[in-house]
Design a protein around this motif. Structure first.
Motif, mmCIF file in Angstrom:
data_model
loop_
_atom_site.group_PDB
_atom_site.id
_atom_site.type_symbol
_atom_site.label_atom_id
_atom_site.label_comp_id
_atom_site.label_asym_id
_atom_site.label_seq_id
_atom_site.Cartn_x
_atom_site.Cartn_y
_atom_site.Cartn_z
ATOM 1 N N ARG A 187 0.841 -1.206 0.000
ATOM 2 C CA ARG A 187 0.000 0.000 0.000
ATOM 3 C C ARG A 187 0.877 1.258 0.000
ATOM 4 N NH1 ARG A 187 -2.929 -3.116 3.913
ATOM 5 N NH2 ARG A 187 -4.859 -3.948 3.011
ATOM 6 N N TYR A 188 1.963 1.199 0.753
ATOM 7 C CA TYR A 188 2.881 2.342 0.784
ATOM 8 C C TYR A 188 3.520 2.557 -0.579
ATOM 9 C CZ TYR A 188 6.788 5.345 2.048
ATOM 10 O OH TYR A 188 7.689 6.381 2.105
ATOM 11 N N TYR A 189 3.920 1.473 -1.243
ATOM 12 C CA TYR A 189 4.495 1.579 -2.588
ATOM 13 C C TYR A 189 3.498 2.216 -3.549
ATOM 14 C CZ TYR A 189 8.431 -1.501 -1.338
ATOM 15 O OH TYR A 189 9.562 -2.046 -0.784
ATOM 16 N N ASP A 190 2.230 1.925 -3.347
ATOM 17 C CA ASP A 190 1.178 2.534 -4.167
ATOM 18 C C ASP A 190 1.091 4.031 -3.874
ATOM 19 O OD1 ASP A 190 -1.057 3.168 -5.655
ATOM 20 O OD2 ASP A 190 -2.445 1.932 -4.503
ATOM 21 N N GLU A 191 1.127 4.389 -2.589
ATOM 22 C CA GLU A 191 1.007 5.785 -2.189
ATOM 23 C C GLU A 191 2.122 6.655 -2.760
ATOM 24 O OE1 GLU A 191 0.866 5.964 2.029
ATOM 25 O OE2 GLU A 191 -0.962 4.752 2.191
ATOM 26 N N ILE A 192 3.333 6.106 -2.826
ATOM 27 C CA ILE A 192 4.475 6.901 -3.310
ATOM 28 C C ILE A 192 4.712 6.704 -4.809
ATOM 29 C CG2 ILE A 192 5.578 6.870 -1.048
ATOM 30 C CD1 ILE A 192 7.542 4.772 -2.118
ATOM 31 N N ASP A 193 3.778 6.016 -5.464
ATOM 32 C CA ASP A 193 3.834 5.792 -6.916
ATOM 33 C C ASP A 193 5.038 4.955 -7.341
ATOM 34 O OD1 ASP A 193 1.515 7.288 -7.357
ATOM 35 O OD2 ASP A 193 2.630 9.163 -7.460
ATOM 36 N N LEU A 194 5.481 4.081 -6.461
ATOM 37 C CA LEU A 194 6.560 3.173 -6.817
ATOM 38 C C LEU A 194 6.008 1.916 -7.481
ATOM 39 C CD1 LEU A 194 9.567 2.394 -6.729
ATOM 40 C CD2 LEU A 194 9.178 1.476 -4.421
ATOM 41 N N LEU A 195 4.897 1.417 -6.956
ATOM 42 C CA LEU A 195 4.254 0.238 -7.536
ATOM 43 C C LEU A 195 2.746 0.423 -7.466
ATOM 44 C CD1 LEU A 195 4.565 -2.666 -8.713
ATOM 45 C CD2 LEU A 195 4.279 -3.496 -6.357
ATOM 46 N N LYS A 196 2.174 0.821 -8.574
ATOM 47 C CA LYS A 196 0.728 1.019 -8.647
ATOM 48 C C LYS A 196 0.066 -0.288 -9.094
ATOM 49 C CE LYS A 196 -0.836 4.609 -8.270
ATOM 50 N NZ LYS A 196 -1.263 5.368 -7.041
ATOM 51 N N PRO A 197 -1.123 -0.580 -8.597
ATOM 52 C CA PRO A 197 -1.836 -1.770 -9.094
ATOM 53 C C PRO A 197 -2.265 -1.552 -10.540
ATOM 54 C CG PRO A 197 -3.255 -0.474 -7.664
ATOM 55 C CD PRO A 197 -1.886 0.141 -7.575
ATOM 56 N N VAL A 257 15.274 5.261 -10.921
ATOM 57 C CA VAL A 257 15.877 4.314 -11.861
ATOM 58 C C VAL A 257 14.807 3.688 -12.749
ATOM 59 C CG1 VAL A 257 17.037 2.083 -12.051
ATOM 60 C CG2 VAL A 257 17.883 3.781 -10.431
ATOM 61 N N LEU A 258 13.719 3.235 -12.136
ATOM 62 C CA LEU A 258 12.660 2.568 -12.897
ATOM 63 C C LEU A 258 11.898 3.528 -13.802
ATOM 64 C CD1 LEU A 258 11.202 0.148 -10.178
ATOM 65 C CD2 LEU A 258 12.860 -0.360 -11.971
ATOM 66 N N ALA A 259 11.908 4.814 -13.446
ATOM 67 C CA ALA A 259 11.203 5.811 -14.258
ATOM 68 C C ALA A 259 12.024 6.263 -15.461
ATOM 69 C CB ALA A 259 10.834 7.019 -13.399
ATOM 70 N N ASN A 260 13.319 5.937 -15.442
ATOM 71 C CA ASN A 260 14.200 6.328 -16.540
ATOM 72 C C ASN A 260 13.750 5.652 -17.840
ATOM 73 O OD1 ASN A 260 16.373 6.676 -18.361
ATOM 74 N ND2 ASN A 260 17.823 6.816 -16.678
#
Length: 252
Positions: A20-30, A68-71
């Motif tokens: 859920r935290y990863y979702d909140e910070i836009d690191l891993l969205k469902p 890194v992943l957004a690159n």
């Protein structure tokens, strides 16, 4: 295949709270949220989570992973190959530590002889590998391959007594640096002590001393936030800047 957040947590070993935290910070969205309000993750999200965990295993911060992943040039296959090489390095470091433990056990039992140099070899190699990973490319570009290789060789051949003396010198450096932070007086004896202790600390690994190179190192400290963070964390706010200024003032 799709997974609810609970199923993905079970699959990956990552808690639902973390997901859920990863979702909140836009690191891993469902991939989507269904009509019942449940987060649903698809194959691309599963692959992305695996990549995140690879980077986390290398102690990379979340905001760095996100960058890194957004690159746009990020390539999953290339990243996997890099992970593989980093894990090989870690395995080699662990193997060295295990060997040192095994030899030390045999030494304590009186089964073998073990020199003082051997007792610390694995720890020095571990530190050397850490420095190579962080700064290897920059320092080779700045000082040349031969100089750095000579420095690394001197480090690896350092005696236990020299290693302890170098550590003590660094402690004395930070004691003086903390005092300089409180006075902010670059014309003081304390400022000169900061320079002298840093010079002495460098002497344990540098093949030979050069005031010009020392000043160049100060520029490198000032330009690289990793160096600044190291000194500021141990010496207090503005420690890195004051160290650089002291070096430039007294390295003549």
């Amino acid at each position: 295949m799709e997974y609810t957040i609970n199923k993905l947590a079970q699959l990956s070993g990552v808690s639902t709270r973390t997901l859920r935290y990863y979702d909140e910070i836009d690191l891993l969205k469902p991939a989507r949220v269904n009509s019942s309000g449940y987060r649903i993750y698809g194959q691309s999200e599963v692959d992305r989570l695996q990549q995140i965990l690879f980077y986390r295993s290398l102690d990379m911060k979340l905001d760095t992973i996100k960058g890194v992943l957004a690159n746009k040039e990020f390539n999953f296959e290339t990243a996997l190959k890099q992970h593989y090489q980093e894990l090989i390095k870690k395995r080699e470091q662990i193997d060295q530590l295990l060997l040192t433990v095994e030899k030390t056990l045999s030494y304590q039992k009186g089964e073998i002889r073990m020199s003082d140099t051997e007792k610390f070899a694995a720890f020095k190699n571990e530190k050397l590998a850490e420095n190579e990973e962080k700064y290897g490319h920059e320092i080779r570009e700045k000082y040349g391959k031969e100089t750095i290789e000579a420095s690394n060789k001197k480090w690896n051949n350092m005696s236990e007594a020299d290693f302890k003396a170098m550590t003590q010198t660094e402690e004395e450096l930070f004691t003086a640096l903390k005092e300089l932070v409180s006075t902010n007086d670059l014309d003081s004896a304390t400022a000169k002590t900061v320079y002298e202790k840093h010079k002495e600390w460098l002497s344990y690994t540098w093949p030979s001393y050069s005031a010009e190179v020392h000043r160049g190192l100060a520029d490198m400290y000032a330009a690289d936030e990793r160096f600044a963070a190291y000194y500021n964390e141990r010496g207090g706010k503005n420690s890195a800047e004051l160290l650089c200024q002291a070096i430039k003032q007294y390295a003549v």
